[in-house]
Design a protein around this motif. Structure first.
Motif, PDB file in Angstrom:
ATOM      1  N   GLY A   6      42.673  -6.901 -25.486  1.00  0.00           N
ATOM      2  CA  GLY A   6      41.856  -6.925 -24.283  1.00  0.00           C
ATOM      3  C   GLY A   6      40.400  -7.250 -24.477  1.00  0.00           C
ATOM      4  N   ARG A   7      40.038  -7.940 -25.554  1.00  0.00           N
ATOM      5  CA  ARG A   7      38.630  -8.305 -25.738  1.00  0.00           C
ATOM      6  C   ARG A   7      38.150  -9.111 -24.534  1.00  0.00           C
ATOM      7  N   PRO A   8      36.931  -8.844 -24.048  1.00  0.00           N
ATOM      8  CA  PRO A   8      36.494  -9.422 -22.772  1.00  0.00           C
ATOM      9  C   PRO A   8      36.105 -10.893 -22.831  1.00  0.00           C
ATOM     10  N   LEU A  13      32.438 -16.782 -28.932  1.00  0.00           N
ATOM     11  CA  LEU A  13      31.232 -16.700 -28.108  1.00  0.00           C
ATOM     12  C   LEU A  13      30.421 -15.434 -28.375  1.00  0.00           C
ATOM     13  N   HIS A  14      30.936 -14.579 -29.219  1.00  0.00           N
ATOM     14  CA  HIS A  14      30.239 -13.312 -29.457  1.00  0.00           C
ATOM     15  C   HIS A  14      28.951 -13.561 -30.245  1.00  0.00           C
ATOM     16  N   PRO A  15      27.892 -12.804 -29.941  1.00  0.00           N
ATOM     17  CA  PRO A  15      26.604 -12.995 -30.646  1.00  0.00           C
ATOM     18  C   PRO A  15      26.701 -12.893 -32.167  1.00  0.00           C
ATOM     19  N   TRP A 228      31.999  -2.759 -24.411  1.00  0.00           N
ATOM     20  CA  TRP A 228      32.419  -3.318 -25.688  1.00  0.00           C
ATOM     21  C   TRP A 228      31.205  -3.421 -26.621  1.00  0.00           C
ATOM     22  N   SER A 229      31.026  -2.371 -27.427  1.00  0.00           N
ATOM     23  CA  SER A 229      29.952  -2.423 -28.417  1.00  0.00           C
ATOM     24  C   SER A 229      30.277  -3.490 -29.456  1.00  0.00           C
ATOM     25  N   PHE A 230      29.259  -3.911 -30.201  1.00  0.00           N
ATOM     26  CA  PHE A 230      29.505  -4.879 -31.273  1.00  0.00           C
ATOM     27  C   PHE A 230      30.563  -4.339 -32.239  1.00  0.00           C
TER      28      PHE A 230
END
Length: 327
Positions: A6-8, A13-15, A228-230
């Motif tokens: 379920g990652r958003p 694209l994550h920083p 969703w924290s890093f």
């Protein structure tokens, strides 16, 4: 990285993957306090100095993002002083024009460049609804006396337009020597306008600093409105099982400490931010496929990450720089 659980967003694209994030450190907090103090008491100039690769440029980027969030009416710029054999007003103004986003920074006479610079800043202030401007000048030890005078002229011109420019000179240790030389030569106008306050920038110096920085990964969410924290993005099951990166502060500090002593590096351990973030990113990425409710990165993985993060090369470069810097 698996896209299940379920990652958003798409993991690419994550920083952490794009490099588009900054984590606060105790040194960045000290820099932020300096900026806020200068703004509050209308101190128009300060300098921050420290070894190269310690995290000063990342601090500038972090503080610009922070000011955009907390004081959006303030206009901020980041100018990069260039190494050049000849110091002339034209290239100096072109460099500032590039920093403020002027499309053709090189063309035109010096008076024309100066007016374009003033007008561009004035337009930004009108658009943002405030006459306050913050300018970070990176690698400012490269400026010569004339360039500091030209920068002071820009301050004076904006002041006549009721625009207050706050300049933060950021550079290596010799920047402090520049200020001392200015004081010795009685260049009081430059010092009083651009160099009133000073801050020695530093890396990550103890296990408490490590815990503070790791907590940034545990507390920073992306997307911002999500939960969703890093850390959770890479280790959702472990986080659900109670794991936090900050729990491993001692493991990470010990890994850096062991490497530092094994290579016989001089001085106390001080971790540059670039090396620190790379080590954390290695652990997060390498842990993803091992994620489980009871998973915890072990000391061996932290040791591998620290050996692979470029710390030794960075410290050796800093040591060489300190040996060749003028006393």
């Amino acid at each position: 990285m698996p896209t299940s659980l379920g990652r958003p967003i798409d993991p690419t694209l994550h920083p952490i993957e794009t490099g588009g994030y900054r984590i606060a450190t105790p040194a960045i907090q000290a820099f932020s306090d300096l900026v806020n103090r200068c703004l509050r008491y209308r101190i128009t100039g300060a300098l921050t100095y420290g070894p190269s690769r310690i995290g000063k440029t990342r601090a500038i980027e972090y503080l610009r993002l922070l000011l955009a969030q907390t004081q959006p009416k303030i206009t901020t710029y980041h100018a990069q002083a260039e190494h050049k054999p000849r110091h002339a007003e034209g290239p100096f103004l072109a460099n500032l024009l590039e920093a403020v986003g002027y499309p053709d920074p090189v063309g035109g006479t010096n008076p024309a460049k100066r007016m374009r610079l003033i007008n561009k800043i004035k337009e930004a202030c009108t658009r943002n609804g405030s006459g306050t401007v913050v300018l970070f000048c990176d690698e400012a030890q490269r400026f010569d006396e004339n360039e500091y005078e030209w920068l002071r002229d820009v301050h004076d011109h904006l002041d006549r337009l009721q625009i207050r420019l706050f300049t933060f000179l950021v550079g290596q240790q010799e920047l402090l020597a520049v200020k001392m030389a200015m004081q010795h030569a009685r260049k009081t106008q430059i010092v009083a306008r651009l160099m009133v306050e000073e801050l020695a920038f530093f890396g990550i110096r103890n296990v408490r600093d490590v815990a503070t920085c790791l907590d940034g990964y545990d507390q920073t969410n992306f997307p911002r409105a999500s939960d969703w924290s890093f850390t959770r993005f890479y280790l959702p099951q472990a986080v659900s099982g109670g794991y936090r990166l900050a729990h491993d502060a001692t493991l990470l500090w010990s890994a850096f400490e062991s490497l530092h002593h094994r290579h016989g590096l001089p001085g106390a351990l001080e971790i540059p931010m670039e090396s620190f973030t790379r080590a954390v990113e290695i652990v997060l990425k390498d842990s993803t496929l091992r994620d489980a409710p009871d998973y915890r990165p072990d000391a061996a993985l932290w040791n591998v990450a620290v050996r692979s993060c470029g710390y030794i090369q960075s410290r050796q470069a800093i040591s060489a720089e300190l040996m060749t810097s003028p006393a």
